[in-house]
Scaffold this motif. Structure first.
Motif, short mmCIF file in Angstrom:
data_model
loop_
_atom_site.label_atom_id
_atom_site.label_comp_id
_atom_site.label_asym_id
_atom_site.label_seq_id
_atom_site.Cartn_x
_atom_site.Cartn_y
_atom_site.Cartn_z
N ARG A 184 38.15 -76.63 -11.30
CA ARG A 184 39.56 -76.88 -11.56
C ARG A 184 39.95 -76.04 -12.88
NH1 ARG A 184 39.70 -81.92 -12.20
NH2 ARG A 184 40.37 -81.95 -14.43
N GLN A 185 38.83 -76.02 -14.01
CA GLN A 185 39.03 -75.41 -14.93
C GLN A 185 39.25 -73.89 -14.69
OE1 GLN A 185 36.27 -76.62 -17.91
NE2 GLN A 185 37.53 -78.44 -18.39
N SER B 267 30.47 -68.08 -17.56
CA SER B 267 29.64 -69.00 -18.34
C SER B 267 30.14 -70.01 -18.84
CB SER B 267 28.82 -68.09 -19.11
OG SER B 267 29.64 -67.58 -20.13
N ARG B 268 31.29 -69.77 -19.30
CA ARG B 268 32.24 -70.77 -20.12
C ARG B 268 32.47 -72.15 -19.26
NH1 ARG B 268 37.36 -68.24 -22.02
NH2 ARG B 268 38.05 -70.21 -22.57
N PHE B 269 32.50 -71.98 -17.98
CA PHE B 269 32.61 -73.11 -17.14
C PHE B 269 31.11 -73.83 -16.81
CE2 PHE B 269 35.85 -70.11 -16.13
CZ PHE B 269 36.99 -70.66 -16.70
N ARG B 270 30.18 -73.20 -17.04
CA ARG B 270 28.84 -73.69 -16.79
C ARG B 270 28.58 -75.00 -17.42
NH1 ARG B 270 24.55 -69.94 -14.74
NH2 ARG B 270 23.22 -71.00 -16.15
N ALA B 271 28.99 -74.93 -18.78
CA ALA B 271 28.67 -76.45 -19.27
C ALA B 271 29.34 -77.51 -18.77
CB ALA B 271 29.03 -76.36 -20.67
N THR B 272 30.57 -77.34 -18.33
CA THR B 272 31.33 -78.39 -17.61
C THR B 272 30.51 -78.57 -16.28
OG1 THR B 272 33.20 -77.31 -18.61
CG2 THR B 272 33.75 -78.79 -16.91
N PHE B 273 30.18 -77.55 -15.58
CA PHE B 273 29.43 -77.56 -14.29
C PHE B 273 28.31 -78.47 -14.32
CE2 PHE B 273 26.02 -76.30 -11.56
CZ PHE B 273 26.48 -76.73 -10.38
N PHE B 274 27.63 -78.34 -15.33
CA PHE B 274 26.50 -78.87 -15.36
C PHE B 274 26.61 -80.51 -15.67
CE2 PHE B 274 24.22 -74.95 -16.41
CZ PHE B 274 23.16 -75.03 -15.29
N GLU B 275 27.51 -80.81 -16.58
CA GLU B 275 27.94 -82.34 -16.61
C GLU B 275 28.25 -82.80 -15.75
OE1 GLU B 275 30.98 -84.09 -19.99
OE2 GLU B 275 30.25 -82.13 -20.38
N GLU B 276 29.15 -82.30 -14.75
CA GLU B 276 29.80 -82.86 -13.74
C GLU B 276 28.88 -83.09 -12.61
OE1 GLU B 276 33.32 -80.93 -12.49
OE2 GLU B 276 32.27 -79.29 -11.34
N ALA B 277 27.91 -82.19 -12.47
CA ALA B 277 26.99 -82.06 -11.44
C ALA B 277 26.04 -83.24 -11.69
CB ALA B 277 26.19 -80.67 -11.44
N GLY B 278 25.73 -83.51 -12.93
CA GLY B 278 25.17 -84.77 -13.38
C GLY B 278 25.62 -85.90 -12.84
N GLU B 279 27.20 -85.97 -13.12
CA GLU B 279 27.78 -87.26 -12.81
C GLU B 279 27.68 -87.38 -11.33
OE1 GLU B 279 31.41 -86.88 -14.47
OE2 GLU B 279 30.56 -86.93 -16.49
N HIS B 280 27.90 -86.22 -10.47
CA HIS B 280 27.87 -86.34 -9.04
C HIS B 280 26.65 -86.99 -8.58
CE1 HIS B 280 31.75 -84.67 -7.88
NE2 HIS B 280 31.50 -83.80 -8.56
N LYS C 276 27.74 -77.98 -4.44
CA LYS C 276 27.70 -76.84 -3.79
C LYS C 276 28.62 -75.78 -3.97
CE LYS C 276 28.23 -74.79 0.29
NZ LYS C 276 28.62 -75.23 1.80
N GLY C 277 29.82 -76.13 -3.76
CA GLY C 277 31.11 -75.53 -4.09
C GLY C 277 31.12 -74.67 -5.26
N ALA C 278 30.92 -75.53 -6.47
CA ALA C 278 30.80 -74.91 -7.99
C ALA C 278 29.80 -74.26 -8.06
CB ALA C 278 31.02 -75.95 -8.61
N SER C 279 28.39 -74.55 -7.74
CA SER C 279 27.35 -73.90 -8.12
C SER C 279 27.37 -72.52 -7.45
CB SER C 279 25.98 -74.54 -7.66
OG SER C 279 26.01 -74.85 -6.22
N SER C 280 27.74 -72.33 -6.46
CA SER C 280 28.07 -71.03 -5.72
C SER C 280 29.14 -70.14 -6.38
CB SER C 280 28.20 -71.24 -4.29
OG SER C 280 29.42 -71.72 -4.02
N THR C 281 30.02 -70.87 -6.80
CA THR C 281 31.29 -70.16 -7.71
C THR C 281 30.76 -69.39 -8.82
OG1 THR C 281 32.83 -71.47 -6.59
CG2 THR C 281 33.42 -70.20 -8.52
N PHE C 282 30.00 -70.44 -9.60
CA PHE C 282 29.38 -69.92 -10.76
C PHE C 282 27.92 -69.37 -10.66
CE2 PHE C 282 32.06 -73.92 -11.82
CZ PHE C 282 33.10 -73.15 -12.10
N GLY C 283 27.61 -69.10 -9.77
CA GLY C 283 26.50 -68.12 -9.48
C GLY C 283 25.16 -68.85 -9.77
#
Lengths: 121, 736
Positions: free
Chosen positions: A15-16, B6-19, B51-58
């Motif tokens: 989303r971000q 890369s600016r979204f990676r931190a958020t990705f890791f955090e939310e992936a952990g929650e998932h 999956k969706g987010a990890s592929s988007t963020f490479g």
């Protein structure tokens, strides 16, 4: 007058990313964490674009699209759905619900903008 | 525009952990309710999201792994395979691998060892279940290359395009589409149909009445063409007909009329050929319109249907910023106290209503700020559920795991640190507490053991309990072992609680043989140390044969501390109230000197060593001992008592803890510092560290006695009168 986009995804990072990309392209962005949230937040707003994920808790993207299309003010606005390549059936379902088009994940910001530029006047 | 992903990676890791956490919790539940579609959806959505987010963020490895995982979960969700305990096991292992994979991606470390193994296991599971598929079922399997191949190759097509009446209202641009159609290949002919444009009187200027037909030689597949029309509204139509090589009737039959923009062959009978005849009535609109109405009826007013309590809105805040805010508010509290004290001094003890009000607001604010960092212990409890499941299986025991008070909140700093102690305790309960089913039945208990993890608030403290209904602790066995190990000499005068507390002593283990689960005797003393580091305490209660209950009491936050303020010479120290047993004024003769222990006080027959704070914390700079020492504060650490020598008890106070390390450096024996109401700094004692300091008070060792160095001596102090140990001892004794 600046344009307003509604970005809906339960994944914060996605989303971000979409919100940031659209924001950079000059959109005012409203963010929704799921269909229900988005529907509430879009109420009474003038939207120029909706980008929504499909698989979300509380209310999925398809239901959101149907609900938006049911409102006269959102009948003609472009609605893009975010799907994955494994969701071919979803594309059809989304189109039937009233989606304008789709963006297949993964995508880069450039790709998002090029798709957006095709549907937003 | 270049956007740094890369600016979204931190958020990705955090939310992936929650998932992942959510996924694991749901997996643990799904075993019991294999048909719970909501649970399956949650699990699927977690994998899908990652999956969706990890592929988007490479983050390719994560995306590759979750892809296979998602396929498997999709099968489950679609009812194409069933939940078995073997499968849950595999899925749980997948969450472990995924969690390790995320960690390695985050830290650029090596991938988890069993990555390939689990990946292959998932893959082969997919293949195995796919083999037994009824034909056509795996709709989501792979975007097969077959359909691409079928339609590829050079051909000539007839492309008919009929936009809907609303085409322009949808913001569509026909010119752009036509340009794209031209890019498909070589346009050999085209036809522009405007017969449907009505007379000027009835013309709607915003409506679209036009149609096009192109004949194109192209390599494009049907799905390439579908891509062009993906943005068509539902009522717009296009169709693709094979026009070559021979345009006879046979190919007409092979025509694939296409409905809408999706590239799916239409099944409705009213294909395009019938349309021109009906253009007066908006056929397409009606047809699709009907379907839409049906859709809505099937799902009545979606908004209301999906209603229910909406989740609380949250804001993610960077941890560091939050800590800064809390710290800053701590400063504000201190500042306010300083103003209050100054007011009192200047205004002859008269009150200021405004200051009282301000003080109240500030303290409310502090409470509120501390609550910002409070999080429920649910996530930690959930991890224990997994531990119980895995361990009980491995040990062949049947254990039911229950939790109570998962929503109880605790400072995040504390939550982060209770995981390990809890883990040890839960392991211990399963390994040593819960008996085998046979033994349980023989003892008249239900075959299934039970472990309860409970959290609740009690009087400003956070309580956490691990309770089992196992065999309980055996007092005589513990005593025997403790005597063998030299931990105690006998259990005389020891209460059950005291004896049970021995299981936390270093090097204590009653397990007959060391298992790989627990029993190395390193677990429980670590538990106690961790808990004490958190300013907490542990109590064990047990009835033989009925089970065991270990209760841990923790402060709600590590940001403030209940302390006893004491003065020794010029300095004020804070002793954590939790360790304080009592304070005494020693009588003459109570203080003696023992070889190897230094000065000791005899407390109701118990020998308690004295602690001289100034000597211990600053042995070099410590100067004379005067004769003002008159009070001892008895503290307890690891079951042993010590007597802290002080001049004055100032009182009990809640203090805001300031980290010494970040502001200065780590000092052994000091947990931190605080700023008092008058602006002075007081050191908060780390009792554990203090008692472990060398040369505690062994004044018999000449090197550890007070060394007086004129250069280092505080200039404010009086000329040192070099007191010998003996003199000091006498001085202390004579004081009383």
């Amino acid at each position: 007058m600046s344009k307003t986009a509604l970005v809906v995804d339960d994944s914060t990072s996605m989303r971000q990313m979409v919100a940031f990309t659209l924001g950079n392209a000059g959109f005012d962005v409203i963010e929704g964490v799921d269909g229900k949230d988005a529907l509430e937040k879009s109420s009474g707003k003038a939207l120029n674009l909706v980008v929504t994920d499909l698989n979300m808790p509380n209310m999925d993207g398809i239901t959101l699209i149907k609900n938006l299309r049911a409102k006269p003010e959102f009948k003609f606005i472009p609605i893009l759905m975010l799907t994955t390549e494994s969701q071919d059936s979803k594309k059809q379902e989304g189109k039937s619900a009233g989606a304008t088009g789709w963006i297949v994940k993964p995508f880069q910001p450039d790709q998002l903008l090029s798709v957006v530029s095709r549907v937003v006047r | 525009m270049q956007i740094d992903m890369s600016r979204f990676r931190a958020t990705f890791f955090e939310e992936a952990g929650e998932h992942l956490e959510r996924m694991e919790a749901s997996l643990l539940l799904i075993e019991d309710t294999p048909h719970d579609t909501e649970l399956l959806n949650t699990i699927f959505r977690a994998a899908h999201s990652i999956k969706g987010a990890s592929s988007t963020f490479g983050i390719d490895e994560v995306s590759r792994f979750t892809h296979v995982l998602e396929n498997l979960l999709d099968r489950l969700r679609e009812g194409q395979s069933v939940v078995t305990s073997e499968l849950v096991e595999l899925l749980l292992r997948s969450t472990d691998v995924l969690s390790g994979l995320l960690e390695s991606e985050k830290s650029q470390g090596p991938a988890p060892e069993n990555l390939e193994e689990v990946f292959q296991a998932l893959h082969s599971y997919n293949e195995r279940t796919a083999e037994g598929q009824p034909e056509g079922a795996p709709e989501t399997a792979q975007p097969t290359a077959a359909d691409v191949a079928a339609t590829s190759g050079s051909r000539t097509i007839k492309l008919h395009f009929q936009p809907s009446r609303d085409f322009f209202r949808f913001g569509q641009n026909a010119v752009m589409l036509i340009e794209e159609i031209h890019r498909l290949g070589t346009v050999q002919g085209s036809h522009f149909e405007y017969a449907n444009v009505p007379s000027f009187e009835t013309l709607d200027p915003e409506a679209c009445y036009l149609e096009w037909e192109f004949e194109i030689a192209t390599d494009a597949t049907d799905s390439d063409i579908a891509e062009i029309f993906m943005f068509l509204d539902e009522t717009s139509k296009y169709s693709v007909t094979d026009a070559a090589p021979t345009a006879d009737a046979a190919t007409e039959a092979a025509a694939s009329p296409v409905d809408g923009a999706d590239g799916t062959a239409a099944t409705d009978s009213d294909t395009l050929t019938t349309l021109p005849a009906e253009t007066n009535a908006p056929v397409g609109e009606r047809r699709v319109g009907d379907r839409r109405v049906e859709d809505r009826r099937a799902e009545p007013s979606g908004g209301a249907a999906a209603s229910g309590s909406h989740g609380k809105e949250t804001v993610r805040v960077d941890r560091e910023r939050l800590d800064k805010l809390i710290n800053q508010i701590g400063e504000l509290v201190i500042g306010t106290s300083m103003v209050e004290q100054e007011w009192i001094q200047r205004n002859f003890n008269s009150d200021s209503a405004a200051l009282v009000q301000l003080g109240k607001i500030v303290r409310d604010l502090q409470e509120m700020s501390l609550s910002l960092r409070m999080i429920p212990v649910a996530a930690t409890f959930q991890k224990m559920a997994r531990v119980v499941r895995d361990l009980s299986r491995r040990l062949g025991k049947s254990v039911r795991f229950e939790t109570e008070g998962e929503d109880t909140e605790l400072d995040k700093t504390v939550v982060d640190q209770i995981g390990d102690p809890l883990l040890h305790m839960v392991r211990n309960s399963i390994d040593h507490g819960i008996e085998s089913s046979e033994a349980r039945i023989a003892a008249g208990k239900p075959a299934e053991g039970r472990i309860v993890l409970r959290a609740y608030h009690q009087g400003g403290n956070f309580m956490i309990e691990v309770e089992d209904d196992g065999r309980g602790l055996d007092r005589s066995l513990i005593v025997k072992r403790a005597v063998e190990r030299g931990i105690i000499e006998s259990d005389q005068n020891m209460t059950d609680e005291d004896v049970f507390g021995l299981i936390f002593a270093a090097g204590f283990s009653t397990a007959a043989e060391v298992t790989d689960v627990s029993g190395r005797g390193v677990g429980m003393d670590v538990v106690r140390r961790n808990v004490e580091e958190l300013q907490g305490s542990i109590v064990v209660r047990s009835n033989p044969g009925e089970g065991c209950k270990i209760t841990i009491r923790l402060p709600l936050t590590l940001a403030i501390l209940d302390g006893l303020l004491v003065r020794l010479r010029d300095a004020i120290y804070v002793i954590p109230l939790l360790c304080v047993v009592e304070s005494i004024r020693p009588q003459r003769g109570d203080i003696k000197r023992m070889l190897g222990l230094g000065e000791v006080v005899s407390l109701r027959g118990e020998v308690v060593p004295l602690l001289f704070l100034d000597r211990m914390l600053n042995p070099e700079g410590c100067h004379h001992e005067d004769d003002t020492t008159q009070l001892l504060v008895i503290i307890e650490e690891q079951g042993r008592k010590y007597a802290v020598v002080v001049d004055e008890l100032i009182g009990q106070q809640q203090v805001v803890i300031k980290n010494l390390e970040t502001n200065f450096q780590k000092v052994a024996g000091v947990a931190g510092a605080t700023i008092l109401g008058d602006g002075r700094v007081a050191l908060i004692l780390d009792v554990g560290g203090l008692t472990a300091l060398p040369n505690r008070n062994r004044v018999s060792d000449p090197n550890s006695t007070m060394i007086i160095d004129a250069e280092e001596t505080d200039t404010d102090s009086e000329p040192e009168s070099e007191a010998s140990d003996q003199e000091l001892l006498e001085a202390i004794a004579s004081q009383t």
